[in-house]
Scaffold this active site. Structure first.
Site, short mmCIF file in Angstrom:
data_model
loop_
_atom_site.label_atom_id
_atom_site.label_comp_id
_atom_site.label_asym_id
_atom_site.label_seq_id
_atom_site.Cartn_x
_atom_site.Cartn_y
_atom_site.Cartn_z
N HIS A 90 27.61 74.65 -22.64
CA HIS A 90 26.54 74.41 -21.67
C HIS A 90 25.47 75.50 -21.76
O HIS A 90 25.52 76.49 -21.02
CB HIS A 90 27.13 74.37 -20.25
CG HIS A 90 27.83 73.10 -19.94
ND1 HIS A 90 27.20 72.02 -19.34
CD2 HIS A 90 29.11 72.71 -20.16
CE1 HIS A 90 28.07 71.03 -19.19
NE2 HIS A 90 29.23 71.43 -19.67
N GLU A 128 22.52 75.47 -20.66
CA GLU A 128 21.74 75.56 -19.42
C GLU A 128 22.36 76.54 -18.43
O GLU A 128 21.69 77.02 -17.50
CB GLU A 128 21.57 74.18 -18.79
CG GLU A 128 22.74 73.66 -17.98
CD GLU A 128 23.92 73.16 -18.80
OE1 GLU A 128 24.92 72.73 -18.20
OE2 GLU A 128 23.85 73.20 -20.05
N CYS A 138 27.46 68.98 -24.15
CA CYS A 138 28.80 68.65 -23.67
C CYS A 138 29.08 67.15 -23.79
O CYS A 138 29.19 66.64 -24.88
CB CYS A 138 29.02 69.19 -22.26
SG CYS A 138 30.78 69.29 -21.81
#
Length: 238
Positions: free
Chosen positions: A212, A214, A112
């Site tokens: 993202h 994660e 990001c």
């Protein structure tokens, strides 16, 4: 054999725990978990100007995390009214850290905001407010909540070799890539045509994604970063 050490950039925000409310260098724990689950030792890196070489000496890989908007001054633009929450000190620290990492060909995964740092570091710039271009807020429909959409990835790219040519992702951004930095190759696009991923094919591992990973269940990007960090560590004889 010792695990590779992957640095994760952090940011300074007001935080509260117990009876205390102080500025803290922090990062969402999902980043830490992703790196640890992939088999590396996560090391949090605060946004400190200076000490770049000492920091990089301790690392085998680098994860540039997400966060607030970049100060448009770093890529020579006037500030858009929608640009907010800038942290110039963090920008300077991360740009210096990334410059040193790239000079060493340290494996880098940029997420990001981190991918925007990667683009700007190599001479690119940003679109400061994507909704003006797209006509909607689909990449960040509700602040504080991830938006889901698909991404198409160029066949034959390093990124496609890791996650495939189509992948569902989670996003939370209102800015995007403008001019692409020198040496970077556009390799991923959202369903609406927004550029979502960049890579540098001349480097051992330098990938940037606007989404993202994660926050999702697909850990392959982190596994690839850690695998490359392990090779980097072995080459250094550590």
């Amino acid at each position: 054999m010792a695990r590779p050490v992957v640095g994760i950039t952090t940011y300074v925000e007001a935080a509260q725990w117990g009876h205390w409310q102080l500025d803290a260098a922090l990062i969402p724990y999902m980043y830490v978990q992703a790196i640890e689950r992939a088999g590396a030792m996560p090391l949090l890196v605060p946004p400190v100007e200076g000490g770049v070489e000492e920091t990089l000496d301790a690392l085998d890989g680098l994860l540039l995390s997400g966060g607030a908007d970049l100060d448009p001054d770093v890529y020579g633009a006037e500030e858009h009214p929608a640009t907010n929450g800038t942290r110039p000190a963090r920008d300077r620290a991360e740009l210096a850290l990334l410059e040193g990492a790239l000079a060493r060909d340290l494996p880098v995964l940029a997420v990001c905001r981190g991918s925007q740092i990667l683009n700007v570091a190599l001479g690119g710039d940003l679109v400061q407010h994507l909704p003006e271009v797209l006509g909607d807020e689909r990449h960040r429909e509700v602040p504080g909540t991830f938006s889901d959409h698909g991404v198409r990835i160029e066949a034959g790219s390093r990124l496609a070799g890791i996650v495939g040519e189509h992948v569902p992702v989670k996003s939370s951004h209102h800015q995007g890539f403008g001019r692409v930095g020198e040496g970077l190759r556009p390799v991923a696009w959202a369903d609406d045509g927004t550029l979502e991923g960049l890579e540098d094919p001349a480097r051992r591992f330098a990938l940037g994604v606007l989404w993202h990973p994660e926050a999702g269940k697909d850990a392959r990007l982190f596994a690839a970063l850690v695998a490359e960090a392990r090779r980097y560590r072995e080459e250094r004889g550590r």
